[in-house]
Design a protein around this motif. Sequence first.
Motif, PDB file in Angstrom:
ATOM      1  N   PRO A   1      38.964  28.053  31.740  1.00 38.92           N
ATOM      2  CA  PRO A   1      37.350  28.321  30.761  1.00 38.92           C
ATOM      3  C   PRO A   1      35.904  26.883  31.595  1.00 38.92           C
ATOM      4  O   PRO A   1      36.562  26.026  32.024  1.00 38.92           O
ATOM      5  N   GLY A   2      35.172  28.056  32.030  1.00 43.45           N
ATOM      6  CA  GLY A   2      34.295  27.081  32.712  1.00 43.45           C
ATOM      7  C   GLY A   2      34.767  27.005  33.948  1.00 43.45           C
ATOM      8  O   GLY A   2      33.743  26.124  34.660  1.00 43.45           O
ATOM      9  N   GLY A   3      35.373  26.769  34.885  1.00 44.32           N
ATOM     10  CA  GLY A   3      36.226  27.242  35.992  1.00 44.32           C
ATOM     11  C   GLY A   3      35.060  28.770  36.783  1.00 44.32           C
ATOM     12  O   GLY A   3      35.084  29.438  36.380  1.00 44.32           O
ATOM     13  N   GLU A   4      35.604  28.258  37.994  1.00 41.81           N
ATOM     14  CA  GLU A   4      34.554  29.140  39.119  1.00 41.81           C
ATOM     15  C   GLU A   4      36.275  29.622  40.435  1.00 41.81           C
ATOM     16  O   GLU A   4      37.122  29.836  40.563  1.00 41.81           O
ATOM     17  N   LEU A   5      35.796  31.217  39.946  1.00 35.84           N
ATOM     18  CA  LEU A   5      36.324  32.003  41.081  1.00 35.84           C
ATOM     19  C   LEU A   5      35.263  32.213  42.527  1.00 35.84           C
ATOM     20  O   LEU A   5      34.522  32.310  42.440  1.00 35.84           O
ATOM     21  N   ILE A   6      36.642  32.358  43.393  1.00 35.17           N
ATOM     22  CA  ILE A   6      35.284  32.272  44.692  1.00 35.17           C
ATOM     23  C   ILE A   6      36.263  33.342  45.787  1.00 35.17           C
ATOM     24  O   ILE A   6      37.818  32.662  46.252  1.00 35.17           O
ATOM     25  N   VAL A   7      35.056  34.688  46.483  1.00 35.30           N
ATOM     26  CA  VAL A   7      35.827  35.757  46.677  1.00 35.30           C
ATOM     27  C   VAL A   7      35.060  35.638  47.947  1.00 35.30           C
ATOM     28  O   VAL A   7      33.768  36.071  47.661  1.00 35.30           O
ATOM     29  N   PHE A   8      35.541  36.084  49.185  1.00 36.15           N
ATOM     30  CA  PHE A   8      35.152  36.723  50.476  1.00 36.15           C
ATOM     31  C   PHE A   8      36.566  37.559  51.135  1.00 36.15           C
ATOM     32  O   PHE A   8      37.311  37.400  51.078  1.00 36.15           O
ATOM     33  N   THR A   9      35.485  39.092  51.323  1.00 39.60           N
ATOM     34  CA  THR A   9      36.582  40.393  51.494  1.00 39.60           C
ATOM     35  C   THR A   9      35.570  41.006  52.606  1.00 39.60           C
ATOM     36  O   THR A   9      34.250  40.922  52.485  1.00 39.60           O
ATOM     37  N   SER A  10      35.611  42.074  52.437  1.00 37.64           N
ATOM     38  CA  SER A  10      35.401  43.077  52.919  1.00 37.64           C
ATOM     39  C   SER A  10      34.258  43.793  51.796  1.00 37.64           C
ATOM     40  O   SER A  10      35.039  43.594  51.120  1.00 37.64           O
ATOM     41  N   VAL A  11      33.360  44.790  52.677  1.00 35.56           N
ATOM     42  CA  VAL A  11      32.070  45.939  51.371  1.00 35.56           C
ATOM     43  C   VAL A  11      31.578  46.069  52.570  1.00 35.56           C
ATOM     44  O   VAL A  11      31.735  46.657  53.344  1.00 35.56           O
ATOM     45  N   ARG A  12      31.200  48.382  51.483  1.00 38.31           N
ATOM     46  CA  ARG A  12      30.672  48.934  52.727  1.00 38.31           C
ATOM     47  C   ARG A  12      29.232  49.176  53.008  1.00 38.31           C
ATOM     48  O   ARG A  12      28.807  48.334  52.035  1.00 38.31           O
ATOM     49  N   SER A  13      28.843  48.878  54.075  1.00 33.68           N
ATOM     50  CA  SER A  13      27.948  48.394  54.269  1.00 33.68           C
ATOM     51  C   SER A  13      28.169  50.162  55.364  1.00 33.68           C
ATOM     52  O   SER A  13      28.551  51.259  55.526  1.00 33.68           O
TER      53      SER A  13
ATOM     54  N   GLN B   1      27.195  38.030  43.705  1.00 34.55           N
ATOM     55  CA  GLN B   1      27.311  38.296  45.940  1.00 34.55           C
ATOM     56  C   GLN B   1      26.624  38.967  46.409  1.00 34.55           C
ATOM     57  O   GLN B   1      25.132  38.506  46.339  1.00 34.55           O
ATOM     58  N   THR B   2      26.702  37.638  47.743  1.00 27.61           N
ATOM     59  CA  THR B   2      25.958  38.089  48.825  1.00 27.61           C
ATOM     60  C   THR B   2      26.501  38.518  49.360  1.00 27.61           C
ATOM     61  O   THR B   2      27.450  38.110  50.326  1.00 27.61           O
ATOM     62  N   ILE B   3      25.742  39.327  50.715  1.00 28.44           N
ATOM     63  CA  ILE B   3      25.981  40.692  51.410  1.00 28.44           C
ATOM     64  C   ILE B   3      25.770  40.112  52.672  1.00 28.44           C
ATOM     65  O   ILE B   3      24.354  39.487  52.993  1.00 28.44           O
ATOM     66  N   THR B   4      26.612  39.461  53.762  1.00 31.24           N
ATOM     67  CA  THR B   4      26.750  39.315  54.993  1.00 31.24           C
ATOM     68  C   THR B   4      27.509  40.656  55.690  1.00 31.24           C
ATOM     69  O   THR B   4      28.088  40.219  56.225  1.00 31.24           O
ATOM     70  N   GLY B   5      26.581  41.501  56.031  1.00 32.73           N
ATOM     71  CA  GLY B   5      26.821  42.484  56.616  1.00 32.73           C
ATOM     72  C   GLY B   5      27.884  43.349  56.183  1.00 32.73           C
ATOM     73  O   GLY B   5      27.870  44.276  55.347  1.00 32.73           O
ATOM     74  N   VAL B   6      29.089  43.538  57.147  1.00 31.79           N
ATOM     75  CA  VAL B   6      30.574  44.219  56.191  1.00 31.79           C
ATOM     76  C   VAL B   6      31.411  42.994  55.112  1.00 31.79           C
ATOM     77  O   VAL B   6      32.633  43.452  55.047  1.00 31.79           O
ATOM     78  N   GLY B   7      31.092  42.073  55.107  1.00 36.00           N
ATOM     79  CA  GLY B   7      31.481  41.196  54.350  1.00 36.00           C
ATOM     80  C   GLY B   7      30.720  40.430  52.948  1.00 36.00           C
ATOM     81  O   GLY B   7      29.705  41.232  53.228  1.00 36.00           O
ATOM     82  N   GLN B   8      31.273  40.457  51.633  1.00 37.57           N
ATOM     83  CA  GLN B   8      30.624  39.433  50.651  1.00 37.57           C
ATOM     84  C   GLN B   8      31.763  38.311  50.166  1.00 37.57           C
ATOM     85  O   GLN B   8      32.737  38.087  50.152  1.00 37.57           O
ATOM     86  N   TYR B   9      30.694  37.536  49.821  1.00 36.12           N
ATOM     87  CA  TYR B   9      30.877  36.662  48.626  1.00 36.12           C
ATOM     88  C   TYR B   9      30.612  36.741  47.696  1.00 36.12           C
ATOM     89  O   TYR B   9      29.785  36.834  46.999  1.00 36.12           O
ATOM     90  N   VAL B  10      31.277  36.415  46.894  1.00 40.67           N
ATOM     91  CA  VAL B  10      31.495  37.192  45.672  1.00 40.67           C
ATOM     92  C   VAL B  10      31.831  35.695  44.249  1.00 40.67           C
ATOM     93  O   VAL B  10      32.706  34.813  44.712  1.00 40.67           O
ATOM     94  N   HIS B  11      30.809  34.868  43.397  1.00 36.49           N
ATOM     95  CA  HIS B  11      31.501  33.523  43.188  1.00 36.49           C
ATOM     96  C   HIS B  11      30.533  33.889  41.251  1.00 36.49           C
ATOM     97  O   HIS B  11      29.851  34.993  41.007  1.00 36.49           O
TER      98      HIS B  11
END
Length: 214
Positions: A147-159, A198-208
């Motif tokens: 609880p209170g912790g963070e999840l960080i994901v970097f993966t693909s995203v549709r563009s 969510q931060t989208i960079t081209g066809v990639g996404q960072y989600v925190h």
Amino acid sequence: MTSVAQRLMGNPAFSQIYERLWRPVFTRGFSLGGSQTLDYDRALRAYLARPGERLVLDVACGPGNYSRDAASGLTGDGRYVGLDFSASMLEQAQRDHRDDRIAYVRGDAHRLPVPDASFDTVMCLAALYLIPDPLPVLDEMARVVKPGGELIVFTSVRSSIAAVPGADLVAGLSGLRIFGRRELLDRFDDLGMTHVEQTITGVGQYVHARRPRV
């Protein structure tokens, strides 16, 4: 049927190519030739290296691309644990990243071998698009974060380029998944995560995202 990507990840020689050549080039490709992904990656590495007494779990860590950054700022009882299903990737990680605060475990991301609510930071970077049936992996990540912790994901995203006819077929044959723009966000919402960004960079996404405090 095992995908091309899955077979490569189990190849000992590929673990070195992946770390030193393929991954950096592929990361730039997420920005469609630009620098946005690399710029965000540098910022993320600096964020992971901030001082603190944290327990960090790196799901599908591969050859340990983020091990050194995530462990460098840890204090007190802080520890970094990298988990991967590929024995060859873990062997490469252990050779390249020797530190008292770093440990590696072989395991399935769909059934993380750790207790509930046990890590402050749980991340999966540049790997979720390679994992078969990936959304349940997010469920497991949410289960083991405190609880209170963070999840960080970097993966693909549709563009626009990922939506070109035939792109899904190529991705499917290679084993690479292209996620919809809302796919991860909706899953985190369903899991009750907060501060989902969510931060989208081209066809990639960072989600925190964060797990609410009790």
